[in-house]
Scaffold this motif. Sequence first.
Motif, PDB file in Angstrom:
ATOM      1  N   GLU A 184     -12.291 -38.284  36.638  1.00  0.00           N
ATOM      2  CA  GLU A 184     -12.758 -39.180  35.425  1.00  0.00           C
ATOM      3  C   GLU A 184     -14.202 -39.357  37.202  1.00  0.00           C
ATOM      4  O   GLU A 184     -13.923 -39.336  37.426  1.00  0.00           O
ATOM      5  CB  GLU A 184     -12.371 -40.470  36.200  1.00  0.00           C
ATOM      6  CG  GLU A 184     -12.254 -41.323  36.992  1.00  0.00           C
ATOM      7  CD  GLU A 184     -11.451 -41.278  38.403  1.00  0.00           C
ATOM      8  OE1 GLU A 184     -11.087 -42.413  39.202  1.00  0.00           O
ATOM      9  OE2 GLU A 184     -10.302 -40.023  38.407  1.00  0.00           O
ATOM     10  N   GLU A 185     -14.830 -38.461  35.859  1.00  0.00           N
ATOM     11  CA  GLU A 185     -16.940 -39.153  36.254  1.00  0.00           C
ATOM     12  C   GLU A 185     -17.033 -40.572  35.873  1.00  0.00           C
ATOM     13  O   GLU A 185     -16.665 -40.943  35.570  1.00  0.00           O
ATOM     14  CB  GLU A 185     -17.520 -37.984  34.941  1.00  0.00           C
ATOM     15  CG  GLU A 185     -16.862 -36.529  35.849  1.00  0.00           C
ATOM     16  CD  GLU A 185     -17.725 -35.798  36.845  1.00  0.00           C
ATOM     17  OE1 GLU A 185     -18.432 -35.486  36.806  1.00  0.00           O
ATOM     18  OE2 GLU A 185     -17.249 -34.801  37.728  1.00  0.00           O
ATOM     19  N   ARG A 208     -16.833 -24.721  40.608  1.00  0.00           N
ATOM     20  CA  ARG A 208     -16.003 -25.289  40.879  1.00  0.00           C
ATOM     21  C   ARG A 208     -15.687 -26.567  40.046  1.00  0.00           C
ATOM     22  O   ARG A 208     -14.722 -27.560  40.564  1.00  0.00           O
ATOM     23  CB  ARG A 208     -15.678 -25.535  42.637  1.00  0.00           C
ATOM     24  CG  ARG A 208     -16.343 -24.300  42.923  1.00  0.00           C
ATOM     25  CD  ARG A 208     -14.923 -23.421  42.955  1.00  0.00           C
ATOM     26  NE  ARG A 208     -14.250 -23.785  44.082  1.00  0.00           N
ATOM     27  CZ  ARG A 208     -12.691 -23.247  44.163  1.00  0.00           C
ATOM     28  NH1 ARG A 208     -13.210 -21.722  43.587  1.00  0.00           N
ATOM     29  NH2 ARG A 208     -12.188 -23.232  45.541  1.00  0.00           N
ATOM     30  N   LYS A 209     -16.471 -26.799  39.136  1.00  0.00           N
ATOM     31  CA  LYS A 209     -16.501 -28.311  38.884  1.00  0.00           C
ATOM     32  C   LYS A 209     -15.271 -28.429  38.184  1.00  0.00           C
ATOM     33  O   LYS A 209     -14.640 -27.746  37.307  1.00  0.00           O
ATOM     34  CB  LYS A 209     -16.806 -28.328  37.698  1.00  0.00           C
ATOM     35  CG  LYS A 209     -17.098 -29.404  36.469  1.00  0.00           C
ATOM     36  CD  LYS A 209     -18.762 -30.490  36.374  1.00  0.00           C
ATOM     37  CE  LYS A 209     -18.952 -31.366  37.233  1.00  0.00           C
ATOM     38  NZ  LYS A 209     -20.192 -31.972  37.179  1.00  0.00           N
ATOM     39  N   HIS A 255      -8.401 -37.046  41.082  1.00  0.00           N
ATOM     40  CA  HIS A 255      -9.904 -37.740  40.509  1.00  0.00           C
ATOM     41  C   HIS A 255     -10.603 -37.074  39.459  1.00  0.00           C
ATOM     42  O   HIS A 255     -12.091 -37.157  39.849  1.00  0.00           O
ATOM     43  CB  HIS A 255     -10.143 -38.372  41.990  1.00  0.00           C
ATOM     44  CG  HIS A 255      -9.928 -38.341  43.359  1.00  0.00           C
ATOM     45  ND1 HIS A 255      -8.485 -38.659  43.526  1.00  0.00           N
ATOM     46  CD2 HIS A 255      -9.986 -36.618  43.885  1.00  0.00           C
ATOM     47  CE1 HIS A 255      -8.263 -38.200  44.477  1.00  0.00           C
ATOM     48  NE2 HIS A 255      -8.776 -37.070  45.366  1.00  0.00           N
ATOM     49  N   ARG A 315     -31.374 -27.152  36.187  1.00  0.00           N
ATOM     50  CA  ARG A 315     -30.989 -26.473  37.073  1.00  0.00           C
ATOM     51  C   ARG A 315     -31.145 -24.762  36.490  1.00  0.00           C
ATOM     52  O   ARG A 315     -31.283 -24.183  35.805  1.00  0.00           O
ATOM     53  CB  ARG A 315     -29.167 -26.468  37.580  1.00  0.00           C
ATOM     54  CG  ARG A 315     -29.217 -27.074  38.646  1.00  0.00           C
ATOM     55  CD  ARG A 315     -27.654 -27.012  39.589  1.00  0.00           C
ATOM     56  NE  ARG A 315     -26.593 -27.349  38.501  1.00  0.00           N
ATOM     57  CZ  ARG A 315     -25.850 -28.414  38.619  1.00  0.00           C
ATOM     58  NH1 ARG A 315     -26.453 -29.808  39.281  1.00  0.00           N
ATOM     59  NH2 ARG A 315     -25.134 -28.835  37.780  1.00  0.00           N
ATOM     60  N   ALA A 356     -12.707 -28.522  39.771  1.00  0.00           N
ATOM     61  CA  ALA A 356     -11.307 -27.790  40.094  1.00  0.00           C
ATOM     62  C   ALA A 356      -9.987 -28.069  41.304  1.00  0.00           C
ATOM     63  O   ALA A 356      -8.971 -27.583  40.556  1.00  0.00           O
ATOM     64  CB  ALA A 356     -11.759 -26.373  41.323  1.00  0.00           C
ATOM     65  N   LYS A 357     -10.301 -29.623  41.293  1.00  0.00           N
ATOM     66  CA  LYS A 357      -9.237 -29.975  41.850  1.00  0.00           C
ATOM     67  C   LYS A 357      -8.891 -31.099  40.625  1.00  0.00           C
ATOM     68  O   LYS A 357     -10.357 -32.444  40.553  1.00  0.00           O
ATOM     69  CB  LYS A 357      -9.746 -31.944  42.879  1.00  0.00           C
ATOM     70  CG  LYS A 357      -8.845 -31.180  44.030  1.00  0.00           C
ATOM     71  CD  LYS A 357      -9.278 -32.192  45.236  1.00  0.00           C
ATOM     72  CE  LYS A 357      -9.791 -33.035  45.200  1.00  0.00           C
ATOM     73  NZ  LYS A 357     -10.253 -33.453  46.396  1.00  0.00           N
ATOM     74  N   TYR A 385     -24.978 -25.215  44.304  1.00  0.00           N
ATOM     75  CA  TYR A 385     -24.146 -26.920  43.938  1.00  0.00           C
ATOM     76  C   TYR A 385     -22.849 -26.253  43.411  1.00  0.00           C
ATOM     77  O   TYR A 385     -22.359 -27.068  43.191  1.00  0.00           O
ATOM     78  CB  TYR A 385     -24.641 -27.494  41.925  1.00  0.00           C
ATOM     79  CG  TYR A 385     -26.435 -27.964  43.703  1.00  0.00           C
ATOM     80  CD1 TYR A 385     -25.901 -29.158  44.138  1.00  0.00           C
ATOM     81  CD2 TYR A 385     -27.394 -27.554  43.013  1.00  0.00           C
ATOM     82  CE1 TYR A 385     -26.797 -30.020  44.959  1.00  0.00           C
ATOM     83  CE2 TYR A 385     -28.403 -28.631  43.535  1.00  0.00           C
ATOM     84  CZ  TYR A 385     -28.117 -29.333  44.308  1.00  0.00           C
ATOM     85  OH  TYR A 385     -29.552 -29.708  45.077  1.00  0.00           O
ATOM     86  N   SER A 386     -22.578 -25.310  43.203  1.00  0.00           N
ATOM     87  CA  SER A 386     -20.849 -24.109  43.118  1.00  0.00           C
ATOM     88  C   SER A 386     -20.639 -25.460  41.907  1.00  0.00           C
ATOM     89  O   SER A 386     -19.479 -25.328  42.079  1.00  0.00           O
ATOM     90  CB  SER A 386     -20.352 -24.863  44.706  1.00  0.00           C
ATOM     91  OG  SER A 386     -20.568 -24.084  45.729  1.00  0.00           O
ATOM     92  N   THR A 387     -21.226 -25.003  41.333  1.00  0.00           N
ATOM     93  CA  THR A 387     -20.790 -25.572  39.681  1.00  0.00           C
ATOM     94  C   THR A 387     -19.392 -25.555  39.146  1.00  0.00           C
ATOM     95  O   THR A 387     -18.938 -25.566  38.194  1.00  0.00           O
ATOM     96  CB  THR A 387     -22.222 -25.949  38.775  1.00  0.00           C
ATOM     97  OG1 THR A 387     -22.250 -24.865  38.903  1.00  0.00           O
ATOM     98  CG2 THR A 387     -23.412 -26.550  39.244  1.00  0.00           C
TER      99      THR A 387
END
Lengths: 305, 174
Positions: free
Chosen positions: B172-173, B163-164, B170, B151, B166-167, B159-161
């Motif tokens: 886990e990736e 904000r990764k 959930h 990118r 931020a919540k 892609y507003s990365t």
Amino acid sequence: MKRRNFLKACLIGGTTIALGKTNKGWASGSFEGYPEAMGVLVDTTRCIGCRSCEAACNKEQKLPEPDTSFDDPSVFEHDRRPTSKAYTVVNRYQKEQPSGPVYRKVQCNHCNEPACLTSCFVNAYTKTKEGAVIYNSKVCVGCRNCMIACPFNVPGYDYDSATNPIVKKCILCYDTRLKYGKPPACVEICPQEALTFGHRADLIKLAHERIRATPDRYVDHVYGEKEVGGTSWLYLAPVGFDKLGFDTTLSNDPIISNVKDFLGMVPMVLSIWPALFSGIHLLAKHEEQGGHGHDTDSNQEDTKP
Amino acid sequence: MSSYKHLIVAALSIGAISVSSPAALQCAPVPDSITLNQNGKLFSPFTFNHAKHIQSIKECADCHHHTTGTLVLDPNCARCHQNSSPTAVVSCKGCHSATPFSPETLAAKRADKQRYHLDKMGLKGAMHQNCIGCHNKMGNGPTGCQDCHPRTTEGAAFYSTNRKGAKPAHAEEE
């Protein structure tokens, strides 16, 4: 919104619809959609769930930053609905199937005969000749009739702007793109060309041609060709639409013709009752889920003062 | 379907086309590596190793259809292109439009009533479906959005990365 207020709003909405109805002069069942209307064909067999469409929508419509980045796959763990902060969302289905997951983009389907439009007593909605269902947020009073009337459960309610509570949804990028003949932002970004933009009439032909050319790839149905009188957004799918969260019980008649069959104002009020009850039912469901954040809507419900 | 007839006639008149030896191609020279996504905004340009792909895949038709003169493999296309001759244009961008949905492209498509292929994808769609499609099928080769092209700064913002994560829920990736 308190339940009592909501009830009141619905009742007002119900009666006023009846009054406003005659002015709109819909010719029952004769409206096939504008001949030059545009549309989008969603080929779910092509979508790989990259969520670029969500990002493009967010930027194009100047929506607030998302809770979590647009490349975060964890959002797929729950089904999402469009909200006032995200006019489109992608959901994942069939995860356990060997053929792999199927992704489905959800947004306003831009009905040929929009139930939101007919249910709106301040005439906030317009179906443009290009096919978009747009709305004038300046006249919206936030009654939420359209949210109840929508067969696809699309319009989102903006709880944040307390002074001017309004309903928000996808407008097919009408103001910035469609008006000038350009494709919506989501279509333009899609790397897989899962979204095809074109004249609705042409897209229906393309869709059937794709099914005919590669019958193993698709179920033989174009969702949105006939449903609720036809929608500008059309879908192709590799498995039964019911497995991808589509409502396959919708009739081919537009929602409004149920209403139009009644003649007077009293039956008109009656006809809003089922919708009213389903509204209450939804509210009750939200309360049950309170605090668990199962969907963004209930989050919003929880966080408002 | 008169254009279809022409195609068949053309194919027949040329007779047996060289179906197996790509070396026999007289048209554009076969490049070893090609820079793709040259005008990328959200993602950077990157080098596509043409030679390595040819070596490991062998079939030009996996990417080029019948355009390089090899036998077409896709049964859907073979219905009509079993005997099609190589085309003058071989590069994807020569046939797959960079602006498939512009008013001009749509108008041209509508006007061209004779054409069979009204559903030809744009360049971006053709590339991703071809490349990611095969990489997925073979379980080999890059499929992630940053595996081929990292990118750009603009892409990260898009892609507003930031904000990764931020919540916290959930988190886990894969």
